[in-house]
Design a protein around this motif. Sequence first.
Motif, PDB file in Angstrom:
ATOM      1  N   GLY A   1       0.755  -1.122  -0.091  1.00  0.00           N
ATOM      2  CA  GLY A   1      -0.009  -0.020   0.050  1.00  0.00           C
ATOM      3  C   GLY A   1       0.863   1.319   0.037  1.00  0.00           C
ATOM      4  N   GLY A   2       2.147   1.078   0.200  1.00  0.00           N
ATOM      5  CA  GLY A   2       3.036   2.071   0.262  1.00  0.00           C
ATOM      6  C   GLY A   2       3.295   2.761   1.512  1.00  0.00           C
ATOM      7  N   LYS A   3       4.560   3.485   1.730  1.00  0.00           N
ATOM      8  CA  LYS A   3       5.106   4.125   3.013  1.00  0.00           C
ATOM      9  C   LYS A   3       4.062   5.339   3.027  1.00  0.00           C
ATOM     10  N   PHE A   4       3.830   6.100   2.109  1.00  0.00           N
ATOM     11  CA  PHE A   4       3.036   7.260   2.495  1.00  0.00           C
ATOM     12  C   PHE A   4       1.632   7.406   1.782  1.00  0.00           C
ATOM     13  N   ASP A   5       1.236   6.308   2.507  1.00  0.00           N
ATOM     14  CA  ASP A   5      -0.497   6.211   2.331  1.00  0.00           C
ATOM     15  C   ASP A   5      -1.458   6.946   2.935  1.00  0.00           C
ATOM     16  N   LYS A   6      -0.684   7.846   3.935  1.00  0.00           N
ATOM     17  CA  LYS A   6      -1.134   8.921   4.675  1.00  0.00           C
ATOM     18  C   LYS A   6      -2.382   8.190   5.632  1.00  0.00           C
ATOM     19  N   SER A   7      -1.860   6.892   5.906  1.00  0.00           N
ATOM     20  CA  SER A   7      -2.693   6.145   7.099  1.00  0.00           C
ATOM     21  C   SER A   7      -1.868   5.068   7.635  1.00  0.00           C
ATOM     22  N   PHE A   8      -1.944   3.827   7.687  1.00  0.00           N
ATOM     23  CA  PHE A   8      -1.436   2.904   8.154  1.00  0.00           C
ATOM     24  C   PHE A   8       0.366   2.568   8.356  1.00  0.00           C
ATOM     25  N   ASN A   9       0.638   2.516   7.040  1.00  0.00           N
ATOM     26  CA  ASN A   9       1.915   2.508   6.767  1.00  0.00           C
ATOM     27  C   ASN A   9       2.661   3.878   6.952  1.00  0.00           C
ATOM     28  N   GLU A  10       2.145   4.953   6.773  1.00  0.00           N
ATOM     29  CA  GLU A  10       2.827   6.263   7.171  1.00  0.00           C
ATOM     30  C   GLU A  10       2.917   6.306   8.863  1.00  0.00           C
ATOM     31  N   ALA A  11       1.758   6.001   9.570  1.00  0.00           N
ATOM     32  CA  ALA A  11       1.843   5.987  10.853  1.00  0.00           C
ATOM     33  C   ALA A  11       3.187   5.371  11.434  1.00  0.00           C
ATOM     34  N   ALA A  12       3.590   4.024  10.871  1.00  0.00           N
ATOM     35  CA  ALA A  12       4.724   3.363  11.178  1.00  0.00           C
ATOM     36  C   ALA A  12       6.059   4.176  10.853  1.00  0.00           C
ATOM     37  N   PHE A  13       5.911   4.771   9.704  1.00  0.00           N
ATOM     38  CA  PHE A  13       7.043   5.676   9.169  1.00  0.00           C
ATOM     39  C   PHE A  13       7.307   6.752  10.321  1.00  0.00           C
ATOM     40  N   ASN A  14       6.376   7.307  10.989  1.00  0.00           N
ATOM     41  CA  ASN A  14       6.506   8.531  11.592  1.00  0.00           C
ATOM     42  C   ASN A  14       7.022   7.979  13.064  1.00  0.00           C
ATOM     43  N   GLY A  15       6.661   6.825  13.405  1.00  0.00           N
ATOM     44  CA  GLY A  15       7.220   6.251  14.668  1.00  0.00           C
ATOM     45  C   GLY A  15       8.776   6.182  14.493  1.00  0.00           C
ATOM     46  N   ALA A  16       9.051   5.479  13.406  1.00  0.00           N
ATOM     47  CA  ALA A  16      10.468   5.345  13.149  1.00  0.00           C
ATOM     48  C   ALA A  16      11.254   6.773  12.912  1.00  0.00           C
ATOM     49  N   GLU A  17      10.674   7.599  12.312  1.00  0.00           N
ATOM     50  CA  GLU A  17      11.292   8.943  12.227  1.00  0.00           C
ATOM     51  C   GLU A  17      11.495   9.798  13.569  1.00  0.00           C
ATOM     52  N   LYS A  18      10.458   9.449  14.362  1.00  0.00           N
ATOM     53  CA  LYS A  18      10.606  10.192  15.769  1.00  0.00           C
ATOM     54  C   LYS A  18      11.739   9.528  16.615  1.00  0.00           C
ATOM     55  N   PHE A  19      12.000   8.326  16.365  1.00  0.00           N
ATOM     56  CA  PHE A  19      12.946   7.428  17.163  1.00  0.00           C
ATOM     57  C   PHE A  19      14.390   7.913  16.428  1.00  0.00           C
ATOM     58  N   LYS A  20      14.537   8.127  15.100  1.00  0.00           N
ATOM     59  CA  LYS A  20      15.632   8.797  14.349  1.00  0.00           C
ATOM     60  C   LYS A  20      15.951   9.980  14.975  1.00  0.00           C
ATOM     61  N   LYS A  21      14.936  10.881  15.023  1.00  0.00           N
ATOM     62  CA  LYS A  21      15.288  12.413  15.627  1.00  0.00           C
ATOM     63  C   LYS A  21      15.719  12.549  16.793  1.00  0.00           C
ATOM     64  N   GLU A  22      15.069  11.521  17.681  1.00  0.00           N
ATOM     65  CA  GLU A  22      15.402  11.668  19.249  1.00  0.00           C
ATOM     66  C   GLU A  22      16.997  10.934  19.639  1.00  0.00           C
ATOM     67  N   THR A  23      17.311  10.175  18.692  1.00  0.00           N
ATOM     68  CA  THR A  23      18.400   9.314  19.077  1.00  0.00           C
ATOM     69  C   THR A  23      19.442   9.467  18.231  1.00  0.00           C
ATOM     70  N   GLY A  24      19.121   9.981  16.961  1.00  0.00           N
ATOM     71  CA  GLY A  24      20.397  10.136  15.911  1.00  0.00           C
ATOM     72  C   GLY A  24      20.702   8.665  15.196  1.00  0.00           C
ATOM     73  N   ILE A  25      19.817   7.724  15.778  1.00  0.00           N
ATOM     74  CA  ILE A  25      20.297   6.349  15.023  1.00  0.00           C
ATOM     75  C   ILE A  25      19.157   6.049  13.908  1.00  0.00           C
ATOM     76  N   ALA A  26      19.948   5.814  12.757  1.00  0.00           N
ATOM     77  CA  ALA A  26      19.130   5.525  11.336  1.00  0.00           C
ATOM     78  C   ALA A  26      18.489   4.219  11.527  1.00  0.00           C
ATOM     79  N   TYR A  27      17.739   4.043  10.550  1.00  0.00           N
ATOM     80  CA  TYR A  27      17.047   2.571  10.344  1.00  0.00           C
ATOM     81  C   TYR A  27      16.804   2.535   8.846  1.00  0.00           C
ATOM     82  N   ARG A  28      16.771   1.112   8.511  1.00  0.00           N
ATOM     83  CA  ARG A  28      16.317   0.889   6.972  1.00  0.00           C
ATOM     84  C   ARG A  28      15.143   0.412   7.066  1.00  0.00           C
TER      85      ARG A  28
END
Length: 330
Positions: free
Chosen positions: A32-59
Amino acid sequence: MKKSLLTLLAVAAMSTTALAADIKPALVYGTGGKFDKSFNEAAFNGAEKFKKETGIAYRDFEPTGDTQGEQAIRNFASRGFNPVVAVSFAWTSAVEKVAAEFPDTKFIIVDSVVDKPNVRSVLYKEEEGSYLVGILAGMASKTGKVGFVGGMDIPLIRKFECGYEQGARAAKADIEVFQNMTGTTGAAWNDPVRGGELTKNQIDQGADVVYAAAGATGLGVLQTAADNKKLSIGVDSNQNHLHPGSVLTSMVKRVDLAVYNAFNDTKNDKFTAGVQSLGIKEDGVAAAMDDNNKPLITPEMQAAVDKAKADIIAGTIKVHDYTTDNACPK
């Protein structure tokens, strides 16, 4: 003494660096795509929050078909990524297989249960959040007819519909609820044209509020409702901003929390396996309220939602979960 202290501080700094280096988070989305503005994008936002707070990248990886999930999950695990988050019930068998092959890797699956000592299964009480938006739909409807457009026809999506129907009937006992599912394969999550067609059909039958639980397909639902000057209800992410004044509310499902917590708990050596079930009480689901839908929500509607939330938390309202018996009470 001073030299010893400096040595200790240096060792501590090295330990912290080593701990951070041990964390190589990875994320596999649902189709359904990362930027579906729904389910997947919510997951992406959680990963981005972690990256922003810790500086640790993810794939991360966006599967375009049902067969690519297992390949991606195994690929990440074999390359030393840890934890590996699988954001879809579709990856259940994949996680079962790969978690057994890589017992030292931590896995997280969203919307399904995998009983392995290195797997955390995160479920949501979608029926509770859907009950809240159903109350709002029932109170907002002028025709006494509301609609629901689901994505893939599976018990999980029936769970959304059933909670919504219960909430709508609590607000208006004789309300009529139309429902359609988009399809029976993963393609049902990414077909906004079909979502729009189903919505138009429900509107033609008199529905003036339509709830979408269909991933990117739901974008067609929201657009069609706006075009026809009807109300819609978004899902998973807060979609109120997509069509301000037309989106009545969104049933927010905090998939971002599942991903953020998985990454953070692994980083802090606090990962636990087993099942987590997140409902209203745990802030796992909610009816979104913000400036975009504020003009649509009357004080009476807000009071009804607040009371329902309190009653669900207290246990005086028990919203039926469709998946317990594959049935919805009428």
